[in-house]
Write a protein that holds these residues in place. Structure first.
Motif, PDB file in Angstrom:
ATOM      1  N   ASP B 111       0.807  -1.232   0.000  1.00 51.01           N
ATOM      2  CA  ASP B 111       0.000   0.000   0.000  1.00 51.01           C
ATOM      3  C   ASP B 111       0.837   1.279   0.000  1.00 51.01           C
ATOM      4  O   ASP B 111       0.446   2.283  -0.605  1.00 51.01           O
ATOM      5  N   ALA B 112       1.983   1.239   0.694  1.00 54.12           N
ATOM      6  CA  ALA B 112       2.796   2.459   0.787  1.00 54.12           C
ATOM      7  C   ALA B 112       3.289   2.919  -0.583  1.00 54.12           C
ATOM      8  O   ALA B 112       3.647   4.086  -0.759  1.00 54.12           O
ATOM      9  N   LEU B 113       3.305   1.991  -1.550  1.00 52.13           N
ATOM     10  CA  LEU B 113       3.818   2.340  -2.882  1.00 52.13           C
ATOM     11  C   LEU B 113       2.696   2.661  -3.876  1.00 52.13           C
ATOM     12  O   LEU B 113       2.970   2.890  -5.049  1.00 52.13           O
ATOM     13  N   LEU B 114       1.465   2.637  -3.397  1.00 52.54           N
ATOM     14  CA  LEU B 114       0.337   2.904  -4.308  1.00 52.54           C
ATOM     15  C   LEU B 114      -0.075   4.378  -4.218  1.00 52.54           C
ATOM     16  O   LEU B 114       0.150   5.032  -3.193  1.00 52.54           O
ATOM     17  N   PRO B 115      -0.687   4.912  -5.295  1.00 47.74           N
ATOM     18  CA  PRO B 115      -1.097   6.320  -5.271  1.00 47.74           C
ATOM     19  C   PRO B 115      -2.110   6.593  -4.154  1.00 47.74           C
ATOM     20  O   PRO B 115      -2.887   5.701  -3.793  1.00 47.74           O
ATOM     21  N   LYS B 116      -2.076   7.798  -3.638  1.00 52.82           N
ATOM     22  CA  LYS B 116      -3.016   8.181  -2.571  1.00 52.82           C
ATOM     23  C   LYS B 116      -4.076   9.127  -3.155  1.00 52.82           C
ATOM     24  O   LYS B 116      -3.769   9.937  -4.032  1.00 52.82           O
ATOM     25  N   PHE B 117      -5.294   8.981  -2.614  1.00 52.44           N
ATOM     26  CA  PHE B 117      -6.403   9.817  -3.098  1.00 52.44           C
ATOM     27  C   PHE B 117      -7.106  10.502  -1.942  1.00 52.44           C
ATOM     28  O   PHE B 117      -7.127   9.988  -0.817  1.00 52.44           O
ATOM     29  N   LEU B 118      -7.712  11.637  -2.239  1.00 55.07           N
ATOM     30  CA  LEU B 118      -8.549  12.329  -1.265  1.00 55.07           C
ATOM     31  C   LEU B 118      -9.894  11.605  -1.195  1.00 55.07           C
ATOM     32  O   LEU B 118     -10.222  10.802  -2.101  1.00 55.07           O
ATOM     33  N   PRO B 119     -10.693  11.868  -0.155  1.00 53.28           N
ATOM     34  CA  PRO B 119     -11.988  11.183  -0.050  1.00 53.28           C
ATOM     35  C   PRO B 119     -12.880  11.372  -1.281  1.00 53.28           C
ATOM     36  O   PRO B 119     -13.706  10.504  -1.592  1.00 53.28           O
ATOM     37  N   ASP B 120     -12.706  12.479  -2.008  1.00 53.66           N
ATOM     38  CA  ASP B 120     -13.565  12.694  -3.191  1.00 53.66           C
ATOM     39  C   ASP B 120     -13.034  11.971  -4.436  1.00 53.66           C
ATOM     40  O   ASP B 120     -13.590  12.104  -5.525  1.00 53.66           O
ATOM     41  N   GLY B 121     -11.945  11.190  -4.272  1.00 53.76           N
ATOM     42  CA  GLY B 121     -11.454  10.393  -5.398  1.00 53.76           C
ATOM     43  C   GLY B 121     -10.401  11.091  -6.244  1.00 53.76           C
ATOM     44  O   GLY B 121      -9.896  10.517  -7.211  1.00 53.76           O
ATOM     45  N   HIS B 122     -10.071  12.318  -5.900  1.00 50.88           N
ATOM     46  CA  HIS B 122      -9.003  13.010  -6.642  1.00 50.88           C
ATOM     47  C   HIS B 122      -7.666  12.808  -5.949  1.00 50.88           C
ATOM     48  O   HIS B 122      -7.608  12.442  -4.776  1.00 50.88           O
ATOM     49  N   ARG B 123      -6.597  13.083  -6.677  1.00 53.33           N
ATOM     50  CA  ARG B 123      -5.255  12.819  -6.135  1.00 53.33           C
ATOM     51  C   ARG B 123      -4.928  13.739  -4.967  1.00 53.33           C
ATOM     52  O   ARG B 123      -5.322  14.898  -4.971  1.00 53.33           O
ATOM     53  N   ASP B 124      -4.154  13.191  -4.023  1.00 55.10           N
ATOM     54  CA  ASP B 124      -3.791  14.051  -2.899  1.00 55.10           C
ATOM     55  C   ASP B 124      -2.481  14.778  -3.152  1.00 55.10           C
ATOM     56  O   ASP B 124      -2.070  15.620  -2.370  1.00 55.10           O
ATOM     57  N   SER B 125      -1.794  14.417  -4.246  1.00 52.63           N
ATOM     58  CA  SER B 125      -0.608  15.182  -4.641  1.00 52.63           C
ATOM     59  C   SER B 125      -0.531  15.167  -6.161  1.00 52.63           C
ATOM     60  O   SER B 125      -0.974  14.213  -6.801  1.00 52.63           O
ATOM     61  N   PRO B 126      -0.004  16.247  -6.740  1.00 50.63           N
ATOM     62  CA  PRO B 126      -0.025  16.332  -8.208  1.00 50.63           C
ATOM     63  C   PRO B 126       0.915  15.337  -8.885  1.00 50.63           C
ATOM     64  O   PRO B 126       1.993  15.043  -8.364  1.00 50.63           O
ATOM     65  N   GLU B 127       0.443  14.819 -10.012  1.00 48.41           N
ATOM     66  CA  GLU B 127       1.302  13.975 -10.853  1.00 48.41           C
ATOM     67  C   GLU B 127       2.052  14.879 -11.817  1.00 48.41           C
ATOM     68  O   GLU B 127       1.576  15.961 -12.151  1.00 48.41           O
ATOM     69  N   GLY B 128       3.196  14.409 -12.274  1.00 49.21           N
ATOM     70  CA  GLY B 128       3.899  15.166 -13.303  1.00 49.21           C
ATOM     71  C   GLY B 128       4.370  14.214 -14.384  1.00 49.21           C
ATOM     72  O   GLY B 128       4.497  13.015 -14.137  1.00 49.21           O
ATOM     73  N   ALA B 129       4.593  14.754 -15.561  1.00 41.51           N
ATOM     74  CA  ALA B 129       5.044  13.894 -16.666  1.00 41.51           C
ATOM     75  C   ALA B 129       6.481  13.435 -16.408  1.00 41.51           C
ATOM     76  O   ALA B 129       7.264  14.154 -15.789  1.00 41.51           O
ATOM     77  N   TRP B 130       6.791  12.226 -16.879  1.00 34.83           N
ATOM     78  CA  TRP B 130       8.161  11.735 -16.782  1.00 34.83           C
ATOM     79  C   TRP B 130       8.995  12.395 -17.887  1.00 34.83           C
ATOM     80  O   TRP B 130       8.506  12.609 -18.990  1.00 34.83           O
ATOM     81  N   ALA B 131      10.249  12.689 -17.543  1.00 35.11           N
ATOM     82  CA  ALA B 131      11.149  13.304 -18.523  1.00 35.11           C
ATOM     83  C   ALA B 131      11.677  12.221 -19.461  1.00 35.11           C
ATOM     84  O   ALA B 131      12.236  11.218 -18.993  1.00 35.11           O
ATOM     85  N   GLN B 132      11.468  12.424 -20.754  1.00 29.35           N
ATOM     86  CA  GLN B 132      11.825  11.389 -21.722  1.00 29.35           C
ATOM     87  C   GLN B 132      13.298  10.993 -21.635  1.00 29.35           C
ATOM     88  O   GLN B 132      13.644   9.817 -21.745  1.00 29.35           O
ATOM     89  N   GLU B 133      14.179  11.999 -21.403  1.00 24.48           N
ATOM     90  CA  GLU B 133      15.611  11.665 -21.359  1.00 24.48           C
ATOM     91  C   GLU B 133      15.939  10.804 -20.138  1.00 24.48           C
ATOM     92  O   GLU B 133      16.835   9.953 -20.186  1.00 24.48           O
ATOM     93  N   ARG B 134      15.182  10.970 -19.028  1.00 26.71           N
ATOM     94  CA  ARG B 134      15.424  10.141 -17.841  1.00 26.71           C
ATOM     95  C   ARG B 134      14.943   8.716 -18.090  1.00 26.71           C
ATOM     96  O   ARG B 134      15.558   7.753 -17.649  1.00 26.71           O
ATOM     97  N   VAL B 135      13.820   8.578 -18.782  1.00 30.37           N
ATOM     98  CA  VAL B 135      13.298   7.241 -19.116  1.00 30.37           C
ATOM     99  C   VAL B 135      14.293   6.528 -20.028  1.00 30.37           C
ATOM    100  O   VAL B 135      14.599   5.341 -19.840  1.00 30.37           O
TER     101      VAL B 135
END
Lengths: 85, 210
Positions: B111-135
Protein backbone atom coordinates in the motif's frame (compact mmCIF):
# COMPACT_ATOMS: atom_id res chain seq x y z
CA UNK A 1 -15.28 9.47 -13.23
CA UNK A 2 -12.71 10.28 -10.55
CA UNK A 3 -8.95 9.76 -10.76
CA UNK A 4 -9.26 6.83 -8.35
CA UNK A 5 -11.86 5.14 -10.59
CA UNK A 6 -9.71 5.84 -13.64
CA UNK A 7 -6.76 4.15 -11.97
CA UNK A 8 -8.83 1.05 -11.16
CA UNK A 9 -9.58 0.61 -14.86
CA UNK A 10 -6.10 1.17 -16.33
CA UNK A 11 -5.05 -2.50 -16.38
CA UNK A 12 -8.27 -3.64 -18.04
CA UNK A 13 -8.11 -0.67 -20.44
CA UNK A 14 -4.62 -1.54 -21.64
CA UNK A 15 -5.42 -5.23 -22.08
CA UNK A 16 -8.52 -4.39 -24.13
CA UNK A 17 -10.99 -5.86 -21.67
CA UNK A 18 -13.28 -2.83 -21.38
CA UNK A 19 -16.46 -2.30 -23.36
CA UNK A 20 -16.64 0.52 -25.89
CA UNK A 21 -18.81 2.52 -23.46
CA UNK A 22 -16.26 2.10 -20.65
CA UNK A 23 -13.40 3.10 -22.95
CA UNK A 24 -15.36 6.19 -23.96
CA UNK A 25 -15.83 7.11 -20.30
CA UNK A 26 -12.09 6.75 -19.69
CA UNK A 27 -11.25 8.89 -22.70
CA UNK A 28 -13.64 11.59 -21.50
CA UNK A 29 -11.76 11.64 -18.19
CA UNK A 30 -8.42 11.81 -20.01
CA UNK A 31 -9.69 14.81 -21.99
CA UNK A 32 -10.12 16.81 -18.80
CA UNK A 33 -7.40 15.39 -16.49
CA UNK A 34 -3.80 15.97 -17.54
CA UNK A 35 -2.57 14.24 -14.37
CA UNK A 36 -4.20 10.98 -15.41
CA UNK A 37 -2.77 11.42 -18.92
CA UNK A 38 0.69 11.63 -17.31
CA UNK A 39 -0.06 8.72 -15.00
CA UNK A 40 -1.23 6.50 -17.87
CA UNK A 41 1.90 7.36 -19.85
CA UNK A 42 4.22 6.59 -16.93
CA UNK A 43 2.31 3.35 -16.18
CA UNK A 44 2.93 2.21 -19.77
CA UNK A 45 6.57 3.30 -19.59
CA UNK A 46 6.92 1.21 -16.43
CA UNK A 47 5.71 -1.92 -18.22
CA UNK A 48 8.10 -1.24 -21.11
CA UNK A 49 11.08 -0.52 -18.84
CA UNK A 50 10.59 -3.70 -16.80
CA UNK A 51 10.61 -5.74 -19.99
CA UNK A 52 13.73 -4.01 -21.32
CA UNK A 53 15.52 -4.39 -17.97
CA UNK A 54 14.88 -8.11 -17.66
CA UNK A 55 14.52 -9.35 -21.22
CA UNK A 56 17.18 -12.01 -21.67
CA UNK A 57 17.64 -11.16 -25.35
CA UNK A 58 18.71 -7.60 -24.57
CA UNK A 59 21.54 -8.66 -22.27
CA UNK A 60 24.83 -10.33 -23.08
CA UNK A 61 24.70 -14.10 -22.75
CA UNK A 62 25.30 -14.87 -19.05
CA UNK A 63 28.42 -16.69 -17.94
CA UNK A 64 29.04 -20.41 -18.02
CA UNK A 65 26.93 -22.78 -16.02
CA UNK A 66 28.85 -23.83 -12.87
CA UNK A 67 30.60 -27.19 -13.16
CA UNK A 68 29.10 -28.29 -9.80
CA UNK A 69 25.65 -27.86 -11.22
CA UNK A 70 26.47 -29.96 -14.30
CA UNK A 71 27.86 -32.71 -12.06
CA UNK A 72 24.83 -32.60 -9.73
CA UNK A 73 22.42 -33.00 -12.65
CA UNK A 74 24.42 -35.89 -14.12
CA UNK A 75 24.50 -37.56 -10.68
CA UNK A 76 20.73 -37.15 -10.31
CA UNK A 77 20.18 -38.69 -13.75
CA UNK A 78 22.51 -41.57 -12.92
CA UNK A 79 20.75 -42.19 -9.61
CA UNK A 80 17.38 -42.50 -11.31
CA UNK A 81 17.97 -43.25 -15.00
CA UNK A 82 15.21 -42.75 -17.54
CA UNK A 83 13.43 -46.01 -18.34
CA UNK A 84 13.29 -46.51 -22.07
CA UNK A 85 10.77 -48.71 -23.81
CA UNK B 1 27.45 -35.32 -33.39
CA UNK B 2 26.72 -33.17 -30.34
CA UNK B 3 25.68 -29.62 -31.16
CA UNK B 4 27.98 -26.92 -29.87
CA UNK B 5 27.08 -23.32 -29.05
CA UNK B 6 29.78 -21.94 -31.29
CA UNK B 7 29.23 -24.31 -34.19
CA UNK B 8 26.84 -21.98 -36.03
CA UNK B 9 24.83 -18.81 -35.66
CA UNK B 10 21.47 -17.34 -36.69
CA UNK B 11 17.95 -18.64 -36.05
CA UNK B 12 17.98 -21.28 -38.79
CA UNK B 13 21.36 -22.64 -37.73
CA UNK B 14 20.27 -22.61 -34.09
CA UNK B 15 17.11 -24.56 -34.96
CA UNK B 16 19.29 -27.10 -36.77
CA UNK B 17 21.65 -27.35 -33.79
CA UNK B 18 18.71 -27.76 -31.44
CA UNK B 19 17.13 -30.47 -33.59
CA UNK B 20 20.42 -32.34 -33.63
CA UNK B 21 20.85 -31.90 -29.88
CA UNK B 22 17.30 -33.07 -29.22
CA UNK B 23 17.95 -36.22 -31.23
CA UNK B 24 20.99 -36.98 -29.09
CA UNK B 25 19.10 -36.23 -25.89
CA UNK B 26 16.25 -38.54 -26.85
CA UNK B 27 18.82 -41.25 -27.47
CA UNK B 28 20.06 -40.68 -23.90
CA UNK B 29 23.61 -39.69 -24.84
CA UNK B 30 25.30 -38.31 -21.67
CA UNK B 31 27.42 -35.95 -23.77
CA UNK B 32 24.20 -34.39 -25.05
CA UNK B 33 23.11 -33.66 -21.48
CA UNK B 34 26.34 -31.79 -20.88
CA UNK B 35 26.10 -29.96 -24.21
CA UNK B 36 22.58 -28.76 -23.43
CA UNK B 37 23.58 -27.59 -19.96
CA UNK B 38 26.59 -25.69 -21.30
CA UNK B 39 24.59 -24.10 -24.09
CA UNK B 40 21.51 -23.01 -22.12
CA UNK B 41 22.48 -23.23 -18.44
CA UNK B 42 23.81 -19.68 -18.10
CA UNK B 43 20.65 -18.10 -19.45
CA UNK B 44 18.46 -20.41 -17.35
CA UNK B 45 20.40 -19.38 -14.24
CA UNK B 46 19.78 -15.71 -15.05
CA UNK B 47 16.03 -16.40 -15.37
CA UNK B 48 15.92 -18.36 -12.08
CA UNK B 49 17.88 -15.62 -10.32
CA UNK B 50 15.23 -13.06 -11.28
CA UNK B 51 12.61 -15.07 -9.41
CA UNK B 52 14.67 -16.24 -6.46
CA UNK B 53 17.27 -13.51 -5.81
CA UNK B 54 19.73 -15.98 -4.24
CA UNK B 55 22.43 -17.67 -6.31
CA UNK B 56 22.21 -21.01 -4.47
CA UNK B 57 18.42 -21.17 -4.90
CA UNK B 58 18.74 -20.28 -8.57
CA UNK B 59 21.21 -23.14 -9.04
CA UNK B 60 18.82 -25.50 -7.24
CA UNK B 61 16.01 -24.40 -9.58
CA UNK B 62 18.13 -24.89 -12.70
CA UNK B 63 19.23 -28.30 -11.46
CA UNK B 64 15.57 -29.28 -10.97
CA UNK B 65 14.74 -27.82 -14.38
CA UNK B 66 17.41 -29.84 -16.20
CA UNK B 67 16.33 -33.08 -14.52
CA UNK B 68 12.72 -32.33 -15.60
CA UNK B 69 13.91 -31.50 -19.11
CA UNK B 70 15.88 -34.73 -19.51
CA UNK B 71 12.99 -36.80 -18.20
CA UNK B 72 10.45 -35.05 -20.44
CA UNK B 73 12.52 -34.59 -23.59
CA UNK B 74 10.82 -37.57 -25.22
CA UNK B 75 7.50 -35.73 -24.92
CA UNK B 76 8.79 -32.42 -26.35
CA UNK B 77 6.95 -32.05 -29.64
CA UNK B 78 8.93 -29.06 -30.89
CA UNK B 79 5.85 -26.80 -31.05
CA UNK B 80 7.97 -24.03 -29.52
CA UNK B 81 11.68 -23.21 -29.71
CA UNK B 82 13.84 -25.33 -27.43
CA UNK B 83 14.99 -22.17 -25.61
CA UNK B 84 11.36 -21.17 -24.96
CA UNK B 85 10.56 -24.62 -23.57
CA UNK B 86 13.62 -24.49 -21.30
CA UNK B 87 12.70 -20.98 -20.17
CA UNK B 88 9.21 -22.05 -19.09
CA UNK B 89 10.49 -25.14 -17.30
CA UNK B 90 13.02 -22.94 -15.47
CA UNK B 91 10.30 -20.51 -14.33
CA UNK B 92 8.22 -23.47 -13.16
CA UNK B 93 11.19 -24.89 -11.22
CA UNK B 94 11.80 -21.47 -9.60
CA UNK B 95 8.12 -21.28 -8.63
CA UNK B 96 8.47 -24.77 -7.13
CA UNK B 97 11.18 -23.46 -4.81
CA UNK B 98 9.14 -20.39 -3.88
CA UNK B 99 6.19 -22.68 -3.10
CA UNK B 100 8.34 -25.12 -1.14
CA UNK B 101 9.64 -22.25 1.00
CA UNK B 102 6.11 -20.84 1.29
CA UNK B 103 7.38 -17.47 0.08
CA UNK B 104 4.38 -16.87 -2.17
CA UNK B 105 2.05 -17.10 0.80
CA UNK B 106 3.57 -14.13 2.59
CA UNK B 107 1.26 -11.16 2.21
CA UNK B 108 3.48 -8.10 2.52
CA UNK B 109 1.64 -4.81 2.20
CA UNK B 110 2.33 -2.87 -0.95
CA UNK B 111 0.00 0.00 0.00
CA UNK B 112 2.80 2.46 0.79
CA UNK B 113 3.82 2.34 -2.88
CA UNK B 114 0.34 2.90 -4.31
CA UNK B 115 -1.10 6.32 -5.27
CA UNK B 116 -3.02 8.18 -2.57
CA UNK B 117 -6.40 9.82 -3.10
CA UNK B 118 -8.55 12.33 -1.26
CA UNK B 119 -11.99 11.18 -0.05
CA UNK B 120 -13.56 12.69 -3.19
CA UNK B 121 -11.45 10.39 -5.40
CA UNK B 122 -9.00 13.01 -6.64
CA UNK B 123 -5.25 12.82 -6.13
CA UNK B 124 -3.79 14.05 -2.90
CA UNK B 125 -0.61 15.18 -4.64
CA UNK B 126 -0.03 16.33 -8.21
CA UNK B 127 1.30 13.97 -10.85
CA UNK B 128 3.90 15.17 -13.30
CA UNK B 129 5.04 13.89 -16.67
CA UNK B 130 8.16 11.74 -16.78
CA UNK B 131 11.15 13.30 -18.52
CA UNK B 132 11.82 11.39 -21.72
CA UNK B 133 15.61 11.66 -21.36
CA UNK B 134 15.42 10.14 -17.84
CA UNK B 135 13.30 7.24 -19.12
CA UNK B 136 15.75 6.67 -21.97
CA UNK B 137 18.60 6.46 -19.45
CA UNK B 138 16.87 3.51 -17.83
CA UNK B 139 16.87 1.66 -21.14
CA UNK B 140 20.66 1.59 -21.24
CA UNK B 141 22.81 -1.23 -19.93
CA UNK B 142 24.08 0.23 -16.68
CA UNK B 143 20.88 1.90 -15.58
CA UNK B 144 18.76 -1.12 -16.48
CA UNK B 145 20.19 -2.50 -13.26
CA UNK B 146 18.29 0.24 -11.42
CA UNK B 147 14.99 -1.06 -12.84
CA UNK B 148 15.90 -4.64 -11.88
CA UNK B 149 16.69 -3.48 -8.35
CA UNK B 150 13.35 -1.68 -8.16
CA UNK B 151 11.57 -4.88 -9.25
CA UNK B 152 13.54 -6.68 -6.54
CA UNK B 153 12.03 -4.37 -3.91
CA UNK B 154 8.47 -5.52 -4.65
CA UNK B 155 6.88 -8.05 -2.30
CA UNK B 156 7.54 -11.59 -3.56
CA UNK B 157 4.02 -12.43 -4.79
CA UNK B 158 3.71 -9.11 -6.64
CA UNK B 159 7.19 -9.40 -8.13
CA UNK B 160 6.45 -12.95 -9.27
CA UNK B 161 3.18 -11.99 -10.96
CA UNK B 162 4.80 -8.98 -12.65
CA UNK B 163 7.64 -11.10 -14.01
CA UNK B 164 5.38 -13.88 -15.20
CA UNK B 165 2.94 -11.53 -16.96
CA UNK B 166 4.97 -8.54 -18.17
CA UNK B 167 8.40 -10.06 -18.69
CA UNK B 168 7.99 -13.77 -19.34
CA UNK B 169 4.61 -13.33 -21.05
CA UNK B 170 2.65 -16.09 -19.34
CA UNK B 171 -1.10 -15.65 -19.84
CA UNK B 172 -3.29 -14.52 -16.95
CA UNK B 173 -4.84 -17.99 -16.80
CA UNK B 174 -1.51 -19.83 -16.86
CA UNK B 175 -0.05 -17.50 -14.23
CA UNK B 176 -3.06 -18.16 -12.00
CA UNK B 177 -2.83 -21.91 -12.53
CA UNK B 178 0.89 -22.03 -11.71
CA UNK B 179 0.49 -19.80 -8.64
CA UNK B 180 -2.74 -21.41 -7.44
CA UNK B 181 -4.74 -18.18 -7.54
CA UNK B 182 -7.77 -17.01 -9.53
CA UNK B 183 -7.30 -14.99 -12.76
CA UNK B 184 -8.90 -11.94 -11.12
CA UNK B 185 -6.32 -12.13 -8.31
CA UNK B 186 -3.56 -12.26 -10.94
CA UNK B 187 -4.94 -9.11 -12.59
CA UNK B 188 -5.29 -7.27 -9.27
CA UNK B 189 -1.76 -8.15 -8.14
CA UNK B 190 -0.28 -7.27 -11.53
CA UNK B 191 -1.95 -3.86 -11.46
CA UNK B 192 -0.71 -3.17 -7.92
CA UNK B 193 2.79 -4.40 -8.80
CA UNK B 194 2.95 -2.08 -11.84
CA UNK B 195 1.74 0.88 -9.78
CA UNK B 196 4.28 0.16 -7.05
CA UNK B 197 7.10 -0.25 -9.56
CA UNK B 198 6.07 3.01 -11.20
CA UNK B 199 6.29 4.72 -7.79
CA UNK B 200 9.79 3.31 -7.27
CA UNK B 201 10.96 4.50 -10.71
CA UNK B 202 9.30 7.90 -10.45
CA UNK B 203 12.06 9.77 -8.57
CA UNK B 204 14.52 8.92 -11.34
CA UNK B 205 12.11 9.49 -14.22
CA UNK B 206 10.89 12.86 -12.98
CA UNK B 207 14.42 13.90 -12.17
CA UNK B 208 13.62 14.68 -8.55
CA UNK B 209 16.33 12.51 -7.03
CA UNK B 210 20.04 13.39 -6.80
Amino acid sequence: MTCREFLDYIGAYLSGELSEAECRELRVHLDVCSQCVDYLDSYQQTIRLSKIACCADSDPVPGDVPEDLVKAVLAAMKQRPIERA
Amino acid sequence: MIAHPTSSSGPAAEAHDDAELLGELRAGAPAAYVALMRKHGGRMLAVALRYLSHENEAQEAVQDAFVSVFRAVGDFKGDSRLATWLHRITVNAALGILRKKKRLERETSIDALLPKFLPDGHRDSPEGAWAQERVQELEKGETRRMVREAIGKLPEIHRTVLMMRDIDEFSTEETGRLLGIQPNAVKARLHRARQALRTLLEPHCRGVCP
